[in-house]
Enzyme design. Structure first.
Site, PDB file in Angstrom:
ATOM      1  N   PRO A  39       0.799  -1.172  -0.001  1.00  0.00           N
ATOM      2  CA  PRO A  39      -0.092   0.125  -0.030  1.00  0.00           C
ATOM      3  C   PRO A  39       0.801   1.343   0.018  1.00  0.00           C
ATOM      4  O   PRO A  39       1.661   1.463   0.680  1.00  0.00           O
ATOM      5  CB  PRO A  39      -0.820  -0.066   1.421  1.00  0.00           C
ATOM      6  CG  PRO A  39       0.000  -0.910   2.228  1.00  0.00           C
ATOM      7  CD  PRO A  39       0.841  -1.802   1.275  1.00  0.00           C
ATOM      8  N   MET A  40       0.669   2.252  -0.817  1.00  0.00           N
ATOM      9  CA  MET A  40       1.521   3.505  -0.796  1.00  0.00           C
ATOM     10  C   MET A  40       0.327   4.457  -1.309  1.00  0.00           C
ATOM     11  O   MET A  40      -0.336   4.722  -2.159  1.00  0.00           O
ATOM     12  CB  MET A  40       2.226   3.563  -2.020  1.00  0.00           C
ATOM     13  CG  MET A  40       3.726   2.613  -1.584  1.00  0.00           C
ATOM     14  SD  MET A  40       4.907   2.636  -2.908  1.00  0.00           S
ATOM     15  CE  MET A  40       4.134   1.671  -4.265  1.00  0.00           C
ATOM     16  N   GLN A  94      -6.567  -1.075   3.302  1.00  0.00           N
ATOM     17  CA  GLN A  94      -5.834  -1.083   4.467  1.00  0.00           C
ATOM     18  C   GLN A  94      -6.495   0.090   5.360  1.00  0.00           C
ATOM     19  O   GLN A  94      -6.978   1.136   4.861  1.00  0.00           O
ATOM     20  CB  GLN A  94      -4.580  -0.580   4.200  1.00  0.00           C
ATOM     21  CG  GLN A  94      -3.519  -0.763   5.295  1.00  0.00           C
ATOM     22  CD  GLN A  94      -2.243  -0.133   5.234  1.00  0.00           C
ATOM     23  OE1 GLN A  94      -2.071   0.927   4.716  1.00  0.00           O
ATOM     24  NE2 GLN A  94      -1.370  -0.800   5.848  1.00  0.00           N
ATOM     25  N   CYS A 124       2.846   3.205   9.613  1.00  0.00           N
ATOM     26  CA  CYS A 124       2.960   4.726   9.115  1.00  0.00           C
ATOM     27  C   CYS A 124       3.595   5.623  10.083  1.00  0.00           C
ATOM     28  O   CYS A 124       3.432   5.907  11.020  1.00  0.00           O
ATOM     29  CB  CYS A 124       1.546   5.215   8.896  1.00  0.00           C
ATOM     30  SG  CYS A 124       1.793   7.059   8.010  1.00  0.00           S
ATOM     31  N   ASN A 224       8.795  -7.402   3.931  1.00  0.00           N
ATOM     32  CA  ASN A 224       8.816  -6.173   2.951  1.00  0.00           C
ATOM     33  C   ASN A 224       9.959  -5.258   3.216  1.00  0.00           C
ATOM     34  O   ASN A 224      10.547  -4.871   4.590  1.00  0.00           O
ATOM     35  CB  ASN A 224       7.237  -5.316   3.301  1.00  0.00           C
ATOM     36  CG  ASN A 224       7.566  -3.898   2.608  1.00  0.00           C
ATOM     37  OD1 ASN A 224       7.277  -3.004   3.483  1.00  0.00           O
ATOM     38  ND2 ASN A 224       7.617  -3.817   1.254  1.00  0.00           N
ATOM     39  N   GLY A 248       7.027  -2.298  -2.654  1.00  0.00           N
ATOM     40  CA  GLY A 248       6.535  -0.841  -2.964  1.00  0.00           C
ATOM     41  C   GLY A 248       7.263  -0.127  -3.818  1.00  0.00           C
ATOM     42  O   GLY A 248       6.735  -0.121  -5.014  1.00  0.00           O
ATOM     43  N   ARG A 249       8.338   0.888  -3.494  1.00  0.00           N
ATOM     44  CA  ARG A 249       8.641   1.755  -4.459  1.00  0.00           C
ATOM     45  C   ARG A 249       9.327   1.434  -5.429  1.00  0.00           C
ATOM     46  O   ARG A 249       9.151   1.835  -6.635  1.00  0.00           O
ATOM     47  CB  ARG A 249       9.826   2.446  -3.424  1.00  0.00           C
ATOM     48  CG  ARG A 249       9.311   3.533  -2.284  1.00  0.00           C
ATOM     49  CD  ARG A 249      10.720   3.945  -1.499  1.00  0.00           C
ATOM     50  NE  ARG A 249      11.127   2.606  -0.787  1.00  0.00           N
ATOM     51  CZ  ARG A 249      12.080   2.795   0.418  1.00  0.00           C
ATOM     52  NH1 ARG A 249      12.591   3.885   0.304  1.00  0.00           N
ATOM     53  NH2 ARG A 249      12.431   1.715   0.760  1.00  0.00           N
TER      54      ARG A 249
HETATM   55  C1  FMN Z   1       5.082   7.033  -1.046  1.00  0.00           C
HETATM   56  C2  FMN Z   1       4.994   5.970   0.065  1.00  0.00           C
HETATM   57  C3  FMN Z   1       3.354   5.927   0.533  1.00  0.00           C
HETATM   58  C4  FMN Z   1       3.245   4.814   1.585  1.00  0.00           C
HETATM   59  N1  FMN Z   1       2.215   4.922   1.934  1.00  0.00           N
HETATM   60  C5  FMN Z   1       1.915   3.506   2.613  1.00  0.00           C
HETATM   61  C6  FMN Z   1       0.719   3.233   3.360  1.00  0.00           C
HETATM   62  O1  FMN Z   1      -0.519   3.855   2.780  1.00  0.00           O
HETATM   63  N2  FMN Z   1       0.456   2.072   4.028  1.00  0.00           N
HETATM   64  C7  FMN Z   1       1.613   1.422   4.484  1.00  0.00           C
HETATM   65  O2  FMN Z   1       1.086   0.370   5.015  1.00  0.00           O
HETATM   66  N3  FMN Z   1       2.576   1.731   3.944  1.00  0.00           N
HETATM   67  C8  FMN Z   1       3.038   3.062   2.904  1.00  0.00           C
HETATM   68  N4  FMN Z   1       3.958   2.843   2.577  1.00  0.00           N
HETATM   69  C9  FMN Z   1       5.309   2.156   3.237  1.00  0.00           C
HETATM   70  C10 FMN Z   1       5.188   0.974   1.989  1.00  0.00           C
HETATM   71  O3  FMN Z   1       4.076   0.065   1.795  1.00  0.00           O
HETATM   72  C11 FMN Z   1       6.324  -0.027   2.172  1.00  0.00           C
HETATM   73  O4  FMN Z   1       6.389  -0.415   3.548  1.00  0.00           O
HETATM   74  C12 FMN Z   1       7.883   0.690   2.267  1.00  0.00           C
HETATM   75  O5  FMN Z   1       7.855   1.733   1.215  1.00  0.00           O
HETATM   76  C13 FMN Z   1       9.090  -0.416   2.032  1.00  0.00           C
HETATM   77  O6  FMN Z   1       9.016  -1.038   1.109  1.00  0.00           O
HETATM   78  P1  FMN Z   1       9.679  -0.887  -0.293  1.00  0.00           P
HETATM   79  O7  FMN Z   1      11.161  -0.779   0.063  1.00  0.00           O
HETATM   80  O8  FMN Z   1       9.431  -2.101  -1.159  1.00  0.00           O
HETATM   81  O9  FMN Z   1       9.402   0.388  -1.090  1.00  0.00           O
HETATM   82  C14 FMN Z   1       4.438   3.791   1.711  1.00  0.00           C
HETATM   83  C15 FMN Z   1       5.672   4.140   1.277  1.00  0.00           C
HETATM   84  C16 FMN Z   1       5.802   5.419   0.243  1.00  0.00           C
HETATM   85  C17 FMN Z   1       7.354   5.531  -0.592  1.00  0.00           C
END
Ligand code: FMN
Length: 348
Positions: A39-40, A94, A124, A224, A248-249
């Site tokens: 989720p992002m 979520q 968060c 993750n 995510g990213r």
């Molecule tokens: C722009 C952005 C928004 C995010 N929004 C959420 C969110 O709404 N809910 C959540 O559980 N994590 C959120 N995250 C965290 C990501 O879900 C993830 O846990 C985190 O980026 C690490 O994973 P990655 O290294 O694959 O990016 C967000 C991350 C980013 C960069």
């Protein structure tokens, strides 16, 4: 998405890899393959989720986090964050919040809206969320988390999962206790972003915590943090034994990553997108945004342009052209013009 990676070498580099499982079970659901779009907020709206689904290789998509309070009070919040289409199944919603009764009511509404799973956000780090004890703010209050787990569990039949960070800081690591609590309260899976709240998005994700959680519980564990390339997914599985990986990213800058993971798992190598693939991808995503009449579509197009154009030859000129455009149509025209000129100029 300002939360970019630091430049250091990922912990995963040059390690053994294991196949990412073909599927995993969460409650009565079988999710295949065992890959999850993280989720992002601001990114994983219905357009981006369907865009990722259509590219293939992603077993589960999730909404942006949604305030339990907000969705109960305001129809517009539900419309904006919890609207989804039939082709998005299986999909998880979520929620964040701190009041067990409110979260239980919100989860019931999520179930009624037709979501396949409901997830609780305990990760968060944003100040405005933490200030109200939501997201990672709850990590310091396991008894309250227990009450939330029990009330939400009693409220819904669909699988209930939690996504959390390892703890508030290095002195207050709670991930294994929290995962055990989740299991004891009847949750169906846990997802760990292997950083503390204090870490924000800096430093390295410490996958050792995912391995510890995997050792501590029998429900599925979704790993993750810092999967940047297809082989990192296999490295995370090898190092932690996790049941599924969440990305995510990397999905925002390389939406093919899920398909590449499937290819990597099958044959130890994966296709790299060509310039033509990138052109097609940009056009498709932009058209989907326009068709959805997404509020702020030009802004989203500019936001995504900065990620999607990496890997495009002379991509900075394309970014500039997109940033300087004033409407959706103008952006599309500029994209077409850029690739027409670029392809014409490119050697055969
Ligand atoms: C722009 C952005 C928004 C995010 N929004 C959420 C969110 O709404 N809910 C959540 O559980 N994590 C959120 N995250 C965290 C990501 O879900 C993830 O846990 C985190 O980026 C690490 O994973 P990655 O290294 O694959 O990016 C967000 C991350 C980013 C960069």
């Amino acid at each position: 998405m300002q939360k970019r990676w630091e430049n250091s070498v990922p912990e995963a580099a040059a390690r053994a890899t294991a196949p990412v499982p073909a599927s995993f079970r969460v409650g009565a659901l079988t999710l295949a393959p065992a890959t999850v779009l993280a989720p992002m907020s601001g990114i994983t709206d219905t357009v981006f989720r369907r865009f990722i689904r259509n590219l293939g290789g992603c077993g589960l998509i999730m909404t942006e986090f949604t305030s339990a309070d907000g969705m109960l009070r305001d129809q517009r919040v539900r419309g904006r964050y919890l609207h989804f289409y039939d082709d998005e199944h299986p999909i998880s919603a979520q929620l964040f919040g701190r009041d067990p009764a409110v979260l239980a009511d919100a989860a019931r509404m999520v179930e009624d809206l037709g979501f396949d799973l409901v997830d609780l956000n305990l990760g968060c780090p944003a100040k405005k969320v933490v200030k109200c004890n939501g997201g990672s703010g709850l990590l310091r209050n396991l008894p309250l988390i227990g009450r939330i787990f029990r009330q939400v569990r009693a409220a819904v039949k669909i699988p209930f999962t939690v996504k959390f960070r390892a703890g508030w800081n290095d002195n207050e690591i709670v991930c294994t206790d929290l995962a055990r609590l989740a299991e004891a309260c009847g949750l169906n899976a846990v997802a760990l972003h292997a950083r503390t709240r204090e870490q924000g998005y800096g430093g390295q994700a410490r996958w050792g915590w995912i391995a510890e959680v995997k050792q501590a519980v029998r429900i599925p564990v979704i790993g993750n943090g810092d999967i940047r390339a297809p082989q990192d997914a296999g490295a995370m599985v090898a190092q932690t034994g996790c049941d599924a990986v969440m990305i995510g990213r990397a999905a925002a800058s390389n939406p093919w990553i899920f398909r590449q993971i499937a290819q990597w798992t099958a044959r130890g190598a994966c296709d790299q997108p060509s310039e033509a693939d990138r052109y097609q991808m940009i056009r498709t995503y932009f058209h989907m945004l326009i068709e959805e009449e997404m509020p702020g579509a030009p802004g989203k197009m500019k936001q995504f342009a900065s990620w999607f154009t990496h890997g495009v030859r002379n991509g900075s000129a394309l970014r500039k052209a997109i940033y300087e455009s004033h409407s959706e149509r103008e952006i599309l025209e500029r994209v077409d013009q850029f690739f027409a000129a670029h392809h014409a100029a490119a050697p055969a």
